[in-house]
Design a protein around this motif. Structure first.
Motif, mmCIF file in Angstrom:
data_model
loop_
_atom_site.group_PDB
_atom_site.id
_atom_site.type_symbol
_atom_site.label_atom_id
_atom_site.label_comp_id
_atom_site.label_asym_id
_atom_site.label_seq_id
_atom_site.Cartn_x
_atom_site.Cartn_y
_atom_site.Cartn_z
ATOM 1 N N LYS A 160 -3.361 12.065 -1.686
ATOM 2 C CA LYS A 160 -3.798 11.973 -0.297
ATOM 3 C C LYS A 160 -4.967 12.906 0.020
ATOM 4 O O LYS A 160 -4.890 14.107 -0.254
ATOM 5 C CB LYS A 160 -2.633 12.344 0.647
ATOM 6 N N GLY A 178 -11.355 5.869 -0.776
ATOM 7 C CA GLY A 178 -11.176 6.232 0.625
ATOM 8 C C GLY A 178 -12.482 6.536 1.332
ATOM 9 O O GLY A 178 -13.524 6.743 0.699
ATOM 10 N N ALA A 179 -12.387 6.578 2.666
ATOM 11 C CA ALA A 179 -13.558 6.818 3.505
ATOM 12 C C ALA A 179 -14.299 8.090 3.091
ATOM 13 O O ALA A 179 -15.531 8.110 3.020
ATOM 14 C CB ALA A 179 -13.097 6.920 4.957
ATOM 15 N N ARG A 180 -13.537 9.123 2.780
ATOM 16 C CA ARG A 180 -14.166 10.418 2.459
ATOM 17 C C ARG A 180 -14.900 10.398 1.128
ATOM 18 O O ARG A 180 -15.720 11.271 0.854
ATOM 19 C CB ARG A 180 -13.112 11.523 2.485
ATOM 20 N N LYS A 210 -13.524 1.599 1.172
ATOM 21 C CA LYS A 210 -13.453 1.861 2.603
ATOM 22 C C LYS A 210 -14.794 2.381 3.117
ATOM 23 O O LYS A 210 -15.532 3.041 2.379
ATOM 24 C CB LYS A 210 -12.325 2.852 2.895
ATOM 25 N N ARG A 256 -12.616 0.658 8.574
ATOM 26 C CA ARG A 256 -11.457 1.451 8.980
ATOM 27 C C ARG A 256 -11.753 2.333 10.183
ATOM 28 O O ARG A 256 -11.088 3.325 10.419
ATOM 29 C CB ARG A 256 -10.930 2.280 7.800
ATOM 30 N N HIS A 291 -5.899 3.238 10.713
ATOM 31 C CA HIS A 291 -6.793 4.392 10.771
ATOM 32 C C HIS A 291 -7.881 4.202 11.834
ATOM 33 O O HIS A 291 -8.426 5.185 12.326
ATOM 34 C CB HIS A 291 -7.408 4.678 9.398
ATOM 35 N N ARG A 303 0.844 -1.186 0.000
ATOM 36 C CA ARG A 303 0.000 0.000 0.000
ATOM 37 C C ARG A 303 0.883 1.242 0.000
ATOM 38 O O ARG A 303 2.055 1.190 0.404
ATOM 39 C CB ARG A 303 -0.983 0.030 1.175
ATOM 40 N N GLN A 336 -8.190 1.851 -4.472
ATOM 41 C CA GLN A 336 -8.771 2.175 -3.170
ATOM 42 C C GLN A 336 -9.690 3.394 -3.277
ATOM 43 O O GLN A 336 -9.306 4.420 -3.830
ATOM 44 C CB GLN A 336 -7.633 2.462 -2.182
HETATM 45 C C1 PEP Z 1 -5.478 5.807 3.801
HETATM 46 O O1 PEP Z 1 -5.653 4.593 3.654
HETATM 47 O O2 PEP Z 1 -4.361 6.335 3.767
HETATM 48 C C2 PEP Z 1 -6.657 6.664 4.084
HETATM 49 C C3 PEP Z 1 -6.631 7.969 3.828
HETATM 50 O O3 PEP Z 1 -7.663 5.991 4.627
HETATM 51 P P1 PEP Z 1 -9.173 6.446 4.961
HETATM 52 O O4 PEP Z 1 -9.807 6.792 3.661
HETATM 53 O O5 PEP Z 1 -9.746 5.206 5.576
HETATM 54 O O6 PEP Z 1 -9.106 7.576 5.917
#
Ligand code: PEP
Ligand code: MN
Length: 339
Positions: free
Chosen positions: A131, A184-186, A207, A237, A272, A126, A182
Motif C-alpha cells: 500500500k 497506482g496514481a503516485r 491509474k 481515479r 478514490h 481487487r 496495477q
Molecule cells: C488503490 O487503488 O488502493 C490506490 C491506492 O489507488 P490510487 O493509486 O488511485 O490512489
C-alpha cells in the motif's frame, strides 16, 4: 506516420510494406481493422517520402502523426483495443467490474469479500498487498503474505486478481501470480517502474496521477507499450482540484476525451475519486453513462474497521444493489458485462 492501406490488400503486399519500412530503420505496427489495414511507423520518419508512398496503388492515405504518443494513439489503431485479463475482456464493448477491499487484511476477510463480490457480478477481485500510504506510520499492507492470501481468494472465488505493484523488485513475483498489475496514481510517472512493467507479459492497469494531464497520462501508457507490453487499461481515479468537500474530483470528461485520443480501454475508480461511500454509486453511474469500459470499486464487509480507506468502502450488499443499476445502464450504453 500512419499508412492506411486500401480494403482487401493482400497479406503478402502488407508484408512487403512492412519489410520496406523496417529496412528504413522503422518499427512497424500492423493493425487490421474492418475493411482496412493501418501501418503505424515509429522512429525517425523525416526521410520517408510521403508522396512516393501515396502513389502506390495499395495505399489509401498517409498521415503524419504530430502527437508525441504513437502506440497509444487512436490514429495508429482506429478500433478500440480489447484487453484480456485472465479470460475477462475489457474494452470494445466489454465492461468489467473489479471489486474488493482497499487492502488485504486476513484470509477470512479477503476470501469472504471475494465470494460476495463474485456472486454480485464482479469479474475481478481487487485488494492491495503493498500500500502506498501518505504516512510511514500507517498500515503499509501485508506485503508478500497479502499477495498469497489474495491468490487463495482467487482460487476460492474463481476470479482473476488486480493488485498494486510499487517496486520493480517484485516484478517477477507479480509476473507469476497477478492477473492485472496495477500502477497506482503516485507511481504513474515512475518511469523506471513503467519500463520494467513494459517488459512484463501481464496486462497493466495504469491509474491517472493525482495532478496529471491526459497527455502525461497516456505518455506513461506509451512507456509501457514501447517496452513491448501492449495490454494497458487506463484508470481515471479523480484528480486534485481546489475542492475539499470530496477526496478528489472525478474527471468524467476524461472518459470521452481519452477515447478520442487513444484506443485503450478506460475504467473508473469512483471510490478514490469521491472518497466517501455515499459518493460511490452516483460517480459509478456517471462513469458508466459517459462510456467507461469498467469500474474498480472498494468493497469491505466491515468498513468501520477497515485498515485502509474505510470511509469510501461500500458493503457487499450496497455493491449488489449498485451492480443491478450498472447492469441496467450498460444496456443503454451498449456494453456487455463480463463475469
Ligand atoms: C488503490 O487503488 O488502493 C490506490 C491506492 O489507488 P490510487 O493509486 O488511485 O490512489
Ligand atoms: Mn484505497
Amino acid at each position: 506516420m500512419v499508412v492506411i492501406l486500401k480494403p482487401g490488400t493482400k497479406p503478402e503486399v502488407i508484408q512487403t510494406f512492412v519489410c520496406k519500412f523496417e529496412q528504413m530503420g522503422l518499427e512497424v505496427g500492423v493493425t487490421k481493422g474492418v475493411g482496412c489495414c493501418v501501418l503505424g511507423l515509429i522512429g525517425d520518419t523525416s526521410h520517408v517520402n510521403e508522396t512516393e508512398i501515396m502513389l502506390n496503388e495499395h495505399v489509401d492515405r498517409v498521415m503524419r502523426v504530430q502527437e508525441p504518443y504513437k502506440k497509444v494513439n487512436r490514429k495508429f489503431h482506429p478500433e478500440d483495443s480489447v484487453v484480456n485479463v485472465g479470460g475477462i475482456r475489457v474494452g470494445g464493448g466489454h465492461f468489467a467490474v473489479m471489486a474488493g477491499p482497499c487492502s488485504v487484511e486476513s484470509r477470512e476477510q479477503i476470501t469472504s469479500i471475494a465470494k460476495e463480490v463474485q456472486s454480485c457480478g464482479a469479474a475481478l477481485l481487487r485488494g492491495g498487498a503493498f500500500k502506498p500510504r501518505t504516512s510511514p506510520y500507517s498500515f503499509q499492507g501485508m506485503g508478500v503474505e497479502g499477495l498469497e492470501l489474495l491468490m487463495e481468494a482467487k482460487e476460492a472465488a474463481g476470479m482473476p486478481i488486480v493488485t498494486e505493484l510499487m517496486s520493480p523488485y517484485y516484478c517477477e513475483l507479480f509476473e507469476e501470480t497477478v492477473d492485472l498489475v496495477q500502477i497506482g496514481a503516485r507511481n504513474m510517472q515512475n518511469f523506471e517502474l513503467l519500463k520494467e512493467v513494459g517488459k512484463m507479459s501481464k496486462p497493466v492497469l495504469l491509474k491517472r496521477g493525482l495532478a496529471n494531464t491526459y497527455e502525461e497520462w497516456i505518455m506513461s501508457a506509451e512507456y509501457i507499450m514501447a517496452g513491448g507490453n501492449e495490454n494497458v487499461i487506463l484508470c481515471e481515479r479523480g484528480i486534485r482540484t481546489f475542492e475539499t468537500g470530496t477526496r478528489n474530483t472525478l474527471d468524467v470528461a476524461a472518459i470521452p476525451a481519452i477515447k478520442r485520443m487513444s484506443h485503450l480501454p478506460i475504467v473508473v475508480d469512483p471510490s478514490h475519486s469521491g472518497g466517501y461511500a455515499w459518493l460511490v454509486e452516483p460517480l459509478a453511474m456517471a462513469a458508466v453513462a459517459a462510456g467507461a469500459d469498467g469500474l474498480i470499486i472498494e468493497v469491505h464487509n466491515d468498513p468501520k474497521h477497515a485498515k485502509c480507506d474505510g470511509q469510501q468502502c461500500i458493503t457487499p450488499s450496497q455493491f449488489g444493489g449498485l451492480m443491478q443499476k450498472i447492469t441496467a445502464l450498460t444496456q443503454i450504453t451498449g456494453k456487455t458485462i463480463e463475469t
